[in-house]
Every structure is written in structure tokens, then in C-alpha cells.
Enzyme design. Structure first.
Site, PDB file in Angstrom:
ATOM      1  N   GLU A 129       0.862  -1.196   0.000  1.00  0.00           N
ATOM      2  CA  GLU A 129       0.000   0.000   0.000  1.00  0.00           C
ATOM      3  C   GLU A 129       0.884   1.227   0.000  1.00  0.00           C
ATOM      4  O   GLU A 129       2.024   1.158   0.442  1.00  0.00           O
ATOM      5  CB  GLU A 129      -0.806   0.074   1.309  1.00  0.00           C
ATOM      6  CG  GLU A 129      -1.793  -0.997   1.498  1.00  0.00           C
ATOM      7  CD  GLU A 129      -2.183  -1.091   2.971  1.00  0.00           C
ATOM      8  OE1 GLU A 129      -2.097  -0.087   3.704  1.00  0.00           O
ATOM      9  OE2 GLU A 129      -2.547  -2.195   3.376  1.00  0.00           O
ATOM     10  N   LYS A 131       2.329   4.613   1.454  1.00  0.00           N
ATOM     11  CA  LYS A 131       2.492   5.165   2.806  1.00  0.00           C
ATOM     12  C   LYS A 131       2.144   6.647   2.718  1.00  0.00           C
ATOM     13  O   LYS A 131       2.892   7.447   2.144  1.00  0.00           O
ATOM     14  CB  LYS A 131       3.927   4.957   3.281  1.00  0.00           C
ATOM     15  CG  LYS A 131       4.147   5.387   4.725  1.00  0.00           C
ATOM     16  CD  LYS A 131       5.502   4.894   5.216  1.00  0.00           C
ATOM     17  CE  LYS A 131       5.680   5.118   6.701  1.00  0.00           C
ATOM     18  NZ  LYS A 131       5.585   6.489   7.127  1.00  0.00           N
ATOM     19  N   ASP A 133       1.598  10.392   3.805  1.00  0.00           N
ATOM     20  CA  ASP A 133       2.403  11.220   4.690  1.00  0.00           C
ATOM     21  C   ASP A 133       1.540  12.316   5.307  1.00  0.00           C
ATOM     22  O   ASP A 133       1.491  13.446   4.835  1.00  0.00           O
ATOM     23  CB  ASP A 133       3.559  11.834   3.880  1.00  0.00           C
ATOM     24  CG  ASP A 133       4.627  12.389   4.789  1.00  0.00           C
ATOM     25  OD1 ASP A 133       4.588  12.102   5.999  1.00  0.00           O
ATOM     26  OD2 ASP A 133       5.505  13.124   4.293  1.00  0.00           O
ATOM     27  N   TYR A 241      -6.460   2.416   6.379  1.00  0.00           N
ATOM     28  CA  TYR A 241      -5.632   1.293   5.972  1.00  0.00           C
ATOM     29  C   TYR A 241      -5.473   0.175   6.997  1.00  0.00           C
ATOM     30  O   TYR A 241      -4.678  -0.726   6.814  1.00  0.00           O
ATOM     31  CB  TYR A 241      -4.250   1.792   5.565  1.00  0.00           C
ATOM     32  CG  TYR A 241      -3.619   2.791   6.528  1.00  0.00           C
ATOM     33  CD1 TYR A 241      -3.297   2.438   7.818  1.00  0.00           C
ATOM     34  CD2 TYR A 241      -3.346   4.091   6.108  1.00  0.00           C
ATOM     35  CE1 TYR A 241      -2.724   3.335   8.697  1.00  0.00           C
ATOM     36  CE2 TYR A 241      -2.767   5.016   6.977  1.00  0.00           C
ATOM     37  CZ  TYR A 241      -2.458   4.631   8.272  1.00  0.00           C
ATOM     38  OH  TYR A 241      -1.893   5.530   9.130  1.00  0.00           O
ATOM     39  N   LYS A 328      10.792   3.350   2.395  1.00  0.00           N
ATOM     40  CA  LYS A 328      10.728   4.795   2.178  1.00  0.00           C
ATOM     41  C   LYS A 328      11.290   5.156   0.806  1.00  0.00           C
ATOM     42  O   LYS A 328      12.375   4.695   0.431  1.00  0.00           O
ATOM     43  CB  LYS A 328      11.538   5.527   3.251  1.00  0.00           C
ATOM     44  CG  LYS A 328      11.051   5.265   4.657  1.00  0.00           C
ATOM     45  CD  LYS A 328       9.935   6.187   5.043  1.00  0.00           C
ATOM     46  CE  LYS A 328      10.504   7.469   5.543  1.00  0.00           C
ATOM     47  NZ  LYS A 328       9.728   8.177   6.498  1.00  0.00           N
ATOM     48  N   CYS A 422      24.756  41.358  13.890  1.00  0.00           N
ATOM     49  CA  CYS A 422      23.768  41.553  12.829  1.00  0.00           C
ATOM     50  C   CYS A 422      24.452  42.037  11.551  1.00  0.00           C
ATOM     51  O   CYS A 422      25.231  43.001  11.595  1.00  0.00           O
ATOM     52  CB  CYS A 422      22.723  42.571  13.301  1.00  0.00           C
ATOM     53  SG  CYS A 422      21.551  43.008  12.009  1.00  0.00           S
ATOM     54  N   CYS A 425      23.191  45.868  11.005  1.00  0.00           N
ATOM     55  CA  CYS A 425      23.461  47.010  11.888  1.00  0.00           C
ATOM     56  C   CYS A 425      24.615  46.764  12.846  1.00  0.00           C
ATOM     57  O   CYS A 425      24.991  47.650  13.602  1.00  0.00           O
ATOM     58  CB  CYS A 425      22.196  47.392  12.658  1.00  0.00           C
ATOM     59  SG  CYS A 425      21.777  46.188  13.934  1.00  0.00           S
ATOM     60  N   CYS A 440      18.342  39.843  16.203  1.00  0.00           N
ATOM     61  CA  CYS A 440      19.034  41.117  16.379  1.00  0.00           C
ATOM     62  C   CYS A 440      18.146  41.940  17.310  1.00  0.00           C
ATOM     63  O   CYS A 440      17.001  42.226  16.969  1.00  0.00           O
ATOM     64  CB  CYS A 440      19.204  41.824  15.039  1.00  0.00           C
ATOM     65  SG  CYS A 440      19.664  43.548  15.265  1.00  0.00           S
ATOM     66  N   CYS A 446      17.693  49.038  13.516  1.00  0.00           N
ATOM     67  CA  CYS A 446      18.226  48.094  12.530  1.00  0.00           C
ATOM     68  C   CYS A 446      17.382  48.238  11.252  1.00  0.00           C
ATOM     69  O   CYS A 446      16.171  47.984  11.280  1.00  0.00           O
ATOM     70  CB  CYS A 446      18.148  46.680  13.095  1.00  0.00           C
ATOM     71  SG  CYS A 446      18.688  45.412  11.945  1.00  0.00           S
TER      72      CYS A 446
HETATM   73  S1  IVH Z   1      -0.187   0.511   8.823  1.00  0.00           S
HETATM   74  C1  IVH Z   1       1.177  -1.027  13.255  1.00  0.00           C
HETATM   75  N1  IVH Z   1      -0.484   1.559   6.491  1.00  0.00           N
HETATM   76  O1  IVH Z   1       2.958   5.266   8.849  1.00  0.00           O
HETATM   77  C2  IVH Z   1       1.319   0.074  12.254  1.00  0.00           C
HETATM   78  N2  IVH Z   1       0.522   2.902   8.183  1.00  0.00           N
HETATM   79  O2  IVH Z   1       5.458   4.485  10.412  1.00  0.00           O
HETATM   80  C3  IVH Z   1       0.224   0.025  11.283  1.00  0.00           C
HETATM   81  N3  IVH Z   1       1.068   5.178   7.447  1.00  0.00           N
HETATM   82  O3  IVH Z   1       1.785   5.396  12.129  1.00  0.00           O
HETATM   83  C4  IVH Z   1       0.301   1.126  10.326  1.00  0.00           C
HETATM   84  N4  IVH Z   1       0.324   4.985   5.392  1.00  0.00           N
HETATM   85  O4  IVH Z   1       0.691   6.909  10.418  1.00  0.00           O
HETATM   86  C5  IVH Z   1      -0.035   1.758   7.733  1.00  0.00           C
HETATM   87  N5  IVH Z   1      -0.864   2.360   4.338  1.00  0.00           N
HETATM   88  C6  IVH Z   1      -0.422   2.560   5.585  1.00  0.00           C
HETATM   89  C7  IVH Z   1       0.130   3.793   5.998  1.00  0.00           C
HETATM   90  C8  IVH Z   1       0.602   3.922   7.313  1.00  0.00           C
HETATM   91  C9  IVH Z   1       0.884   5.806   6.271  1.00  0.00           C
HETATM   92  C10 IVH Z   1       1.691   5.816   8.639  1.00  0.00           C
HETATM   93  C11 IVH Z   1       0.942   5.636   9.918  1.00  0.00           C
HETATM   94  C12 IVH Z   1       1.868   4.918  10.835  1.00  0.00           C
HETATM   95  C13 IVH Z   1       3.203   5.192  10.224  1.00  0.00           C
HETATM   96  C14 IVH Z   1       4.153   4.069  10.527  1.00  0.00           C
END
Ligand code: IVH
Length: 685
Positions: A129, A131, A133, A241, A328, A422, A425, A440, A446
């Protein structure tokens, strides 16, 4: 007597009957509106026009107002938020909110696969899935209704932000269907889409407020706002998720997600069940590129074991589940040479170091400068001039230096030491305890601080003095004509007309602008003073609470912290500002010049009934008055303000760059647009 009783009985029973009908009608409307919200915000496939939707929503609002006994906290009318301040109750999570261990290469993903395979000693599937942000959230549903929304907090307990979460239209307040457990938890990520984030930062830039670094911080900050009506305006979204609970609907994570989707949750389409590492890598490679086209920020891929039983067998370490890892994405990065470091002094005296770089291409733009934030960051990198540095954009809008290639360093480059004085000034810089920035302290002598304060004072959202832009302020300052905000009100036409590039006409324009600024309401004057940490919203709160500058000047920290949205940092800054003799003297001069230093009684009084019975929508940006001033004028002349265009709208007070949606709707409904000037004429101004 008997007859009388039976009459009453009959009346009661008729009332009950009609009340039953009303209740049925209210429930049907709620269901229908929930369904339309779902189609619009989750599926992005609306089936009715905004006009019809608004009509039904108003019908429901009217019924709920007339029959308060049928109140429901999860009615679609409850998504608009409230102006009431909330403080967040701390709630313990039933299941702690853990983090995931991070990996950065396909090799590490393969290690995870092999480790899992060994532990399970059986076939298994993985689910990939995106991730997201943003800010993680835990939602609790009881009997199919949203009962509570809690932030991650420290993982053990978080803040109850239910009122704010309800304003997010893609989050179901009531679930679809009936096959859900009596109680369960679902986790997801609250996100601020890029276009909303960009717009918010444009506004902040205009108001000279510090920019938000990325949508993650913006979403987290929004969730913690105390006023849910403000949250509603921020247009947050969310993806879900992870289902948790005793009786989950399915035996695999992917099926659970599909079920959650059926219940009405927004579940990403980017979910793939993989049978081997190669299929996982395919997903990683595809989304590393494709994620750039998504409207929300992502920073990697989460890989999870699909079978719930296998997840249970694998269990958790102290910090994270053994059945999942995060991969990541590499932030977009470039390597270039550091040519020099310069230092900028802002209007509050804060000194920001900026790296001047050899031009380099990064995510489609040429980067020549990057933020170095503060002295600690410079020291942490042991930065030298001539170093090859790594520049990243990531989710941030301002590129930053994330590392130094010390291997390629030659010994010629001078070590970068944060300046002690600074650059403008020469005054020795100070560092306020607990803050990363250097300041400053030479506030009144200034140059960039003096000019910055004047520029802020005359800016559009403050005193809005026409024609006095930063160039003219600079000229006036350099010619020793003004050196503080009060000097503006001593200006004579001849002072200005004599300046280079300024003719009599522009000079007169400025003089008129100065005169008009004396009508600017108190709350904007408070903002215009440029007190550190007092932005537009805080200024409004202060003006509303204290009503006059005298009361504000003589307040205490203890009283200040009782005002909405005012914390100790702001309170200290306000008290410090008014303790300063120089500032008090400036305020006396502003008062003598006729600037509004109290909430005008006149503003409170109704002025006419010209707009009686009219519902008016304000849209776009304005030249003569601020939006808030127009709102007040509408009320003072008997009219009603409304945020959305509908059949009830009498006309739109239209400024420049009116929102396209509103314009389209107005055209469709044949609603008249009134220019600023025509509106002012209408109310006799
Ligand atoms: S599953 C037990 N699925 O990433 C942890 N987390 O570093 C279960 N996050 O705290 C998390 N997308 O805030 C999961 N598809 C995804 C996610 C996701 C973003 C975030 C979430 C979590 C952090 C983990």
C-alpha cells in the site's frame, strides 16, 4: 370531563403521529445526504447538482431546528464545525499506535521477506500500500456510528479530536450496510491535499506569516485547531488502511480493506496483493514515479503480511509489528557546491541563514538557494564553503540542505560559523532560551527591522495604505522622512511628491490612502502593530476581548492566557511589547492621528435596513475593504452573510478572482454579481 380527556388524548396521538412522520423524514434526508457526500468525496462521482444538495441540506437544517428532539451528533448537518472552543481530552488507545520499521532499499525488503518466511515456515502473501504522509488517526465506531476520533499522541494515548474529524466529508459518520461489528477501530491518515496546502501557504505569504513546511505539519496542526469551523474550511481528506477489533470481517487484510471500503471508508485503490518479492518490487518502482501525480503526499510503501492469523503468529516487537515494514522512497536529491552563506534579517529581527548554491536542477526547478534554518543545523553539518552538499525537496516547498559530502572536501574552504553580529546594523545577536533562532535586538535602529515593520503596517491585510509599497517605504526611510509607523501620519504631500519617481498624483494617492487608513477597524490595527506572534487571527481575538488599546496595554500574562488561542508565548510577547516605552509613545501618536484604537461603538450599531431580508455571498478579493469589513457592513445594514451560493442567495458581492465554482453556480442560478463599488453605493457609502 371524559370528552375533554379524549380530546387531549387524540391531540397527543395526532402529534405523535406527525412527529413520527417528521422523524422518518429527517432520517431519510440524513441518509440521502450521507449518500451524496459519499459519492462526492469518496467516489468522486456526484449524482446531483450542488444546488439540489444545498436545497436538501437546508431542508434538513430547518427540520432539525424546528424539531430539536431529533438531534443527532452524526447528522450531515453537524459537519460544518462550531465556533466554540474545545480543549482536547486525552484518551488511552485500546491498542497502542505503534510505528513501523523503515527500509530504504530493495535489499532490505528482501531481508524482511526472508525473515518472515523463516518465522512463518509456510506460504504467505504480502500486501503493498502507499504510505501516506499525514497525521495518523484512530477512529472508533460503535453500532455503525463514529463514536470517537483520537490522534496518535505518544502512541499510548492521544487527543480526542472527534469534533474536528467530523468536518472531513469523506469520513463516514454512519456506516453503509449492517454487517459491521458492534465495535471496532479503524486507522488511517489525515491528509491535506497539495492544492489546499499551496493555497494556505499563498495566504500566509501574503500575511507575512511563516510558511508551513509540508502538508503533514499542516494536517497535524489543523487537527489540533480549537475551532472546528476553521478546520472545516481547511478541506482535509483521509485514507484508511488498518482495521482492528475482536471480530474483524475477514481473514485477510486485503479483504478487510475491501469490506471497509463497502462500509463507506475511503480506501486507496493502490493496494496490491503480492505473491513474491518481485511483485513487491514492481509496486515500489511503479509508485516511486507515479506518486508525483497524486494530489496528496506519500513518502513510501507499507508492506504487510496479508493473513490475519499469520500476522497474529508473527506478533509485535516493543516498537513495531513483525508482520509489516515501511519502504521509504528516496527524497529527490541533488548534489551541488556551497558558494557562500548569507543571513537575512526579518521584521521581527530573526536572522535566517541561507545557503547560496551553484545552480542545480531538482524536481524540474533550478535551485540556487536553500534554507539552512539555524546555527545548530550549520554546526551539525560542520559546513565549509566549497563543500558539495545534498539538497532535497521532499515534501517541503523550500529546498533544504540534508547532508555534506565530506570526502570531496578540500582544505581551502573556510568553516561556516554562524555570525555573532547583525549583518545589517552590527549589533550583537541574542538567542532566546528554548528557541533555535538568533535575533538582532536592535529593534528600533536596525534598517530591515524598521522597514519591515513599516511595510507590515501598511500592507493590505493591515492598514491597507494604497500606493505605499515596499519601494516607497524604502525611499521614505532612506531620505530620513519616516522611521516608524507613527511618522506616516505626519507625512505631507510635499514630502512625498519630492521623491524620485513619484509624481504629484501618486503622492496624493498615498495621502488619501493614509487618511482612509484611519477608518481601519481596531482588530486590524492590532495586527498592523507587528507584535511578535500576533497574526491576523490572534489580533482579532485580542481586539474582541479587550475592545480598546488602553485595556490591552495594561493587561497581564495571567489574563491574556484566558483568551481563546492565546498561549504563554504570545502572552509574554504582548506584555513585552506594551512594556516598551518606545511602543507606548508610538501608540500615543497613532491615537493623536485618529487611528482606531478601540472597537468603534458605531461598528456595533445597526446602520440601516437597506439589506433587510437579503442573503449575500462574498467572493473574491477586494480593493477598498477587507472581507471581514464587508461582512460587518452587511450585518449593519440588516443583511445576512452566507458562505455558499444557493437559490436563497440575493446577490454576490464579487471581488476580483472570484472562485470558479461559485461563479459557475451563480451563472446557473441567474444570481446577480455586485461589484465592490456598486455595493458601497447601495449602502450609501
Ligand atoms: S499501517 C502497526 N499503512 O505510517 C502500524 N501505516 O510508520 C500500522 N502510514 O503510524 C500502520 N500509510 O501513520 C499503515 N498504508 C499505511 C500507511 C501507514 C501511512 C503511517 C501511519 C503509521 C506510520 C508508521
Amino acid at each position: 370531563m371524559r370528552d375533554l380527556f379524549s380530546d387531549i388524548e387524540q391531540e397527543v396521538s395526532e402529534n405523535t403521529n406527525s412527529n413520527n412522520e417528521i422523524e422518518v423524514q429527517i432520517k431519510a434526508l440524513r441518509k440521502e445526504l450521507d449518500e451524496h457526500n459519499y459519492k462526492y468525496y469518496v467516489l468522486a462521482k456526484p449524482t446531483i447538482s450542488d444546488f439540489e444538495f444545498d436545497k436538501k441540506m437546508r431542508q434538513l437544517q430547518d427540520l432539525e431546528e424546528a424539531y430539536p428532539q431529533f438531534f443527532d451528533p452524526n447528522s450531515p448537518t453537524q459537519r460544518v464545525g462550531s465556533d466554540l472552543n474545545v480543549s482536547f481530552e486525552q484518551v488511552k488507545h485500546q491498542y497502542p499506535m505503534l510505528s513501523l520499521s523503515n527500509t530504504y532499499s530493495e535489499g532490505e525488503v528482501l531481508d524482511f521477506y526472508e525473515r518472515t518466511s523463516k518465522l512463518l515456515n509456510a506460504d504467505f502473501e504480502l500486501v503493498c500500500e502507499l504510505k501516506y504522509d499525514g497525521s495518523s488517526i484512530s477512529l472508533i465506531y460503535e453500532n455503525g456510528e463514529l463514536a470517537r476520533a483520537v490522534t496518535r499522541g505518544d502512541g499510548e494515548k492521544g487527543d480526542d479530536v472527534t469534533a474536528n474529524i467530523k468536518t472531513i466529508k469523506s469520513i463516514p459518520l454512519k456506516l453503509h450496510g449492517s454487517d459491521f461489528p458492534e465495535k471496532f477501530e479503524i486507522r488511517g491518515e489525515i491528509l491535506m491535499p497539495w492544492p489546499v496546502f499551496d493555497e494556505l501557504n499563498r495566504e500566509r505569504e501574503e500575511q507575512e506569516e511563516p510558511l508551513l513546511a509540508n502538508p503533514r505539519n499542516a494536517a497535524a496542526g489543523t487537527l489540533k485547531m480549537q475551532n472546528s469551523a476553521e478546520v472545516a474550511k481547511r478541506k482535509l481528506d483521509g485514507f484508511f488502511y488498518y482495521l482492528l477489533g475482536e471480530d474483524l470481517p475477514a481473514e485477510t487484510h486485503s479483504d478487510n480493506l475491501e469490506t471497509a471500503r463497502k462500509w463507506g471508508f475511503k480506501v486507496s485503490d493502490a493496494v496490491k496483493v503480492c505473491k513474491n518479492p518481485e511483485e513487491v518490487f514492481e509496486f515500489l518502482r511503479y509508485w516511486d514515479v507515479e506518486r508525483k501525480n497524486l494530489p496528496v503526499a506519500t513518502d513510501g510503501v507499507v508492506i504487510k503480511v496479508n493473513s490475519i492469523i499469520q500476522q497474529r503468529n508473527l506478533g509485535f516487537t516493543a516498537k513495531s509489528p513483525r508482520w509489516s515494514i515501511a519502504y521509504k522512497f528516496q527524497a529527490e536529491q541533488a548534489v551541488t557546491r556551497l558558494n557562500s552563506v548569507s543571513y537575512q534579517v526579518g521584521r521581527t529581527g530573526a536572522v535566517t541563514p541561507v545557503a547560496n548554491l551553484e545552480a542545480v536542477q531538482l524536481s524540474g526547478t533550478t535551485v540556487r538557494r536553500a534554507s539552512l534554518h539555524n546555527a545548530d543545523i550549520i554546526a551539525g553539518f560542520d559546513l565549509h564553503i566549497g563543500d558539495m552538499v545534498y539538497v532535497e525537496k521532499g515534501g517541503e516547498i523550500i529546498p533544504k540542505i540534508t547532508g555534506v559530502d565530506t570526502d570531496t572536501r578540500n582544505d581551502d574552504g573556510e568553516k561556516v560559523e554562524f555570525i555573532t553580529n547583525c549583518p545589517e546594523c552590527g549589533t550583537e545577536l541574542i538567542r532566546i532560551e528554548g528557541e533555535a533562532a538568533h535575533y538582532c535586538p536592535n529593534e528600533y535602529a536596525c534598517p530591515p527591522q524598521i522597514k519591515g515593520k513599516i511595510e507590515h503596517f501598511v500592507s493590505r491585510k493591515a492598514m491597507n495604505i494604497d500606493g505605499l509599497g515596499s519601494e516607497t517605504v524604502n525611499l521614505l526611510y532612506q531620505n530620513n522622512i519616516i522611521e516608524n509607523i507613527a511618522d506616516i501620519y505626519d507625512l505631507k504631500l510635499t514630502d512625498i511628491a519630492g521623491l524620485e519617481r513619484l509624481g504629484e498624483k501618486s503622492a496624493q494617492n498615498i495621502m488619501d490612502g493614509i487618511e482612509k487608513s484611519k477608518e481601519v477597524p481596531f482588530e486590524r490595527v492590532v495586527f498592523a502593530l507587528g507584535i511578535r506572534y500576533v497574526g491576523e487571527t490572534v489580533a482579532k481575538k485580542l481586539a474582541g476581548h479587550y475592545k480598546s488599546i488602553e485595556k490591552l496595554e495594561n493587561t497581564t500574562i495571567d489574563e491574556l492566557v484566558t483568551v481563546d488561542e492565546i498561549g504563554i508565548k504570545i502572552a509574554e510577547s504582548v506584555v513585552q511589547y506594551f512594556e516598551n516605552e518606545h511602543n507606548r509613545a508610538l501608540i500615543e501618536r497613532l491615537k493623536a492621528a485618529g487611528v482606531q484604537l478601540a472597537v468603534s461603538e458605531d461598528m456595533m450599531q445597526p446602520k440601516s435596513d437597506t439589506l433587510e431580508g437579503k442573503t449575500i455571498v462574498i467572493s473574491g478579493t477586494f480593493k477598498h475593504h477587507s472581507r471581514d469589513e464587508y461582512k460587518k457592513m452587511i450585518e449593519q445594514h440588516g443583511g445576512k452573510n452566507s458562505g455558499s451560493v444557493s437559490g436563497k442567495t440575493s446577490f454576490i458581492l464579487a471581488g476580483e478572482n472570484m472562485g470558479p465554482e461559485k461563479l459557475k453556480k451563480a451563472e446557473k442560478l441567474g444570481i446577480k454579481l455586485l461589484s465592490e463599488e456598486d455595493f458601497l453605493k447601495l449602502i450609501g457609502k
